[in-house]
Design a protein around this motif. Sequence first.
Motif, mmCIF file in Angstrom:
data_model
loop_
_atom_site.group_PDB
_atom_site.id
_atom_site.type_symbol
_atom_site.label_atom_id
_atom_site.label_comp_id
_atom_site.label_asym_id
_atom_site.label_seq_id
_atom_site.Cartn_x
_atom_site.Cartn_y
_atom_site.Cartn_z
ATOM 1 N N ILE A 24 0.763 -1.302 0.028
ATOM 2 C CA ILE A 24 0.168 -0.021 -0.075
ATOM 3 C C ILE A 24 0.878 1.405 0.026
ATOM 4 N N HIS A 25 0.087 2.344 -0.256
ATOM 5 C CA HIS A 25 0.884 3.632 -0.361
ATOM 6 C C HIS A 25 1.307 4.308 1.072
ATOM 7 N N VAL A 26 2.350 4.944 1.040
ATOM 8 C CA VAL A 26 2.796 5.450 2.541
ATOM 9 C C VAL A 26 1.657 6.591 2.838
ATOM 10 N N ASN A 28 -1.290 6.026 3.147
ATOM 11 C CA ASN A 28 -2.587 5.360 3.502
ATOM 12 C C ASN A 28 -3.121 5.959 4.868
ATOM 13 N N HIS A 29 -4.611 6.053 4.819
ATOM 14 C CA HIS A 29 -5.269 6.512 5.794
ATOM 15 C C HIS A 29 -4.918 5.732 7.231
ATOM 16 N N SER A 30 -5.135 4.512 7.081
ATOM 17 C CA SER A 30 -4.852 3.639 8.303
ATOM 18 C C SER A 30 -3.611 3.652 8.865
ATOM 19 N N LEU A 31 -2.418 3.945 7.898
ATOM 20 C CA LEU A 31 -1.061 4.006 8.511
ATOM 21 C C LEU A 31 -0.916 5.356 9.275
ATOM 22 N N HIS A 32 -1.525 6.352 9.008
ATOM 23 C CA HIS A 32 -1.565 7.816 9.554
ATOM 24 C C HIS A 32 -2.613 7.848 10.676
ATOM 25 N N PHE A 33 -3.680 7.290 10.619
ATOM 26 C CA PHE A 33 -4.458 7.416 11.918
ATOM 27 C C PHE A 33 -4.916 6.257 12.468
ATOM 28 N N ALA A 34 -4.341 5.274 12.333
ATOM 29 C CA ALA A 34 -4.387 3.799 12.949
ATOM 30 C C ALA A 34 -6.047 3.210 12.989
ATOM 31 N N SER A 35 -6.345 3.789 11.578
ATOM 32 C CA SER A 35 -7.745 3.180 11.413
ATOM 33 C C SER A 35 -8.126 1.999 10.730
ATOM 34 N N SER A 36 -7.551 0.892 11.364
ATOM 35 C CA SER A 36 -7.751 -0.466 10.705
ATOM 36 C C SER A 36 -8.184 -1.170 11.854
ATOM 37 N N VAL A 37 -8.842 -2.620 11.569
ATOM 38 C CA VAL A 37 -9.187 -3.627 12.452
ATOM 39 C C VAL A 37 -8.716 -4.732 11.938
ATOM 40 N N LYS A 113 -11.812 4.485 0.712
ATOM 41 C CA LYS A 113 -12.666 3.068 0.599
ATOM 42 C C LYS A 113 -12.025 2.171 1.717
ATOM 43 N N SER A 114 -12.948 0.969 2.055
ATOM 44 C CA SER A 114 -12.487 -0.027 2.893
ATOM 45 C C SER A 114 -11.708 -1.028 2.157
ATOM 46 N N GLN A 115 -10.667 -1.492 2.442
ATOM 47 C CA GLN A 115 -10.058 -2.652 1.638
ATOM 48 C C GLN A 115 -9.658 -3.656 2.690
ATOM 49 N N ILE A 116 -9.633 -5.092 2.086
ATOM 50 C CA ILE A 116 -9.058 -6.126 3.140
ATOM 51 C C ILE A 116 -7.974 -7.038 2.537
ATOM 52 N N ALA A 117 -7.203 -7.309 3.314
ATOM 53 C CA ALA A 117 -5.942 -8.228 2.922
ATOM 54 C C ALA A 117 -6.070 -9.288 4.309
ATOM 55 N N ILE A 118 -5.778 -10.545 3.537
ATOM 56 C CA ILE A 118 -5.471 -11.559 4.532
ATOM 57 C C ILE A 118 -4.350 -12.271 4.211
ATOM 58 N N ALA A 119 -3.444 -12.344 5.391
ATOM 59 C CA ALA A 119 -2.133 -12.908 5.171
ATOM 60 C C ALA A 119 -1.943 -14.330 6.068
ATOM 61 N N ALA A 120 -1.160 -15.103 5.778
ATOM 62 C CA ALA A 120 -1.043 -16.451 6.497
ATOM 63 C C ALA A 120 0.153 -16.841 6.643
ATOM 64 N N TRP A 121 0.922 -17.255 7.608
ATOM 65 C CA TRP A 121 2.301 -17.618 7.828
ATOM 66 C C TRP A 121 2.399 -18.835 8.769
#
Length: 293
Positions: A24-26, A28-37, A113-121
């Motif tokens: 994602i771009h630097v 990004n809203h959630s990076l600046h405002f911790a707006s993710s879940v 817009k809301s985006q979703i990513a799912i990672a697994a390790w």
Amino acid sequence: MDFSKLKGEIFFNNSFINSRKANIHVLNHSLHFASSVFEGIGVYNGKPLFLKEHLIRLKRSSEIMKLSLSYSIKNLEKICRKLVSKNKIRNGYIRPIVFRSSHSMSPETKLCKSQIAIAAWKWGKLFKKRALSLEISKYPKLNKTVYPVDAKSSGGYQTSVIARSNLEGTKFDDCLMLDLKSYIAETSACNIFWIKKNVLYTPTENAILNGVTRRCILKICKLNKIKYKTGNFKLKDIYSADYAFMTGTAAEIQPIKSIRNVKYKINSELVNFLKIKYESIKEISPNLIEDLN
Ligand code: PMP
């Protein structure tokens, strides 16, 4: 581990793509405002444990933080299972995250817009030590009255992150956090329990993330007629306990050997019983806690 170098595939922008390309771009809203879940889901023998339970919490967290999540729980379940199989994970962890796009550089979110990513390790237990030493955080956990603590939101972790950073260079492994009224809340990323005269205690949901593992432990207690109490407790209550432990998806059931200079015994019959039960639940891998009986 540098997670940006994770191999395999990540689900992002509606498809499974090479992990290295899930960027994602630097701005990004959630990076600046911790707006993710987000969520953390354990995988045992290739099967995600309490998958539906975690996805229900993800949906709820998204609603609370006003992030739209267009995928149904059923769809998300399918994607998570496919991701585990694509990445050939037997024992590991799934991390879905819902976050905002780069359409605002202020708390205003109308255009995002809301985006979703799912990672697994592949992953083992979070803590490698048999028992942990805890410090008391000088920063509190926020209460329900001032922050929606029932959402697993990135914003909710700020005091945990500072509290953990403050432990660097000390003998402590983690910290116990009190709420705004100095009642015991939880550790930086786990729920807390203690045992006194064979009764199990854990704080109510005033200032905690009501963990899936916590609820599973309470369900085991109910099914096995183990006495437990939830309530508002002060430090003196946990200081006079015989045993203490913490719970979480990645930590599982993790014994505590001390809080500041108060020491606990670590070979508890009751904790061992809970561990055995939890191991057998991992084997059957139920989707919901209510499926346990
Ligand atoms: N509290 C906090 C703050 C957490 O981050 C977590 C998850 N690591 C927990 C409790 C435990 O939740 P769960 O059992 O659902 O993993």
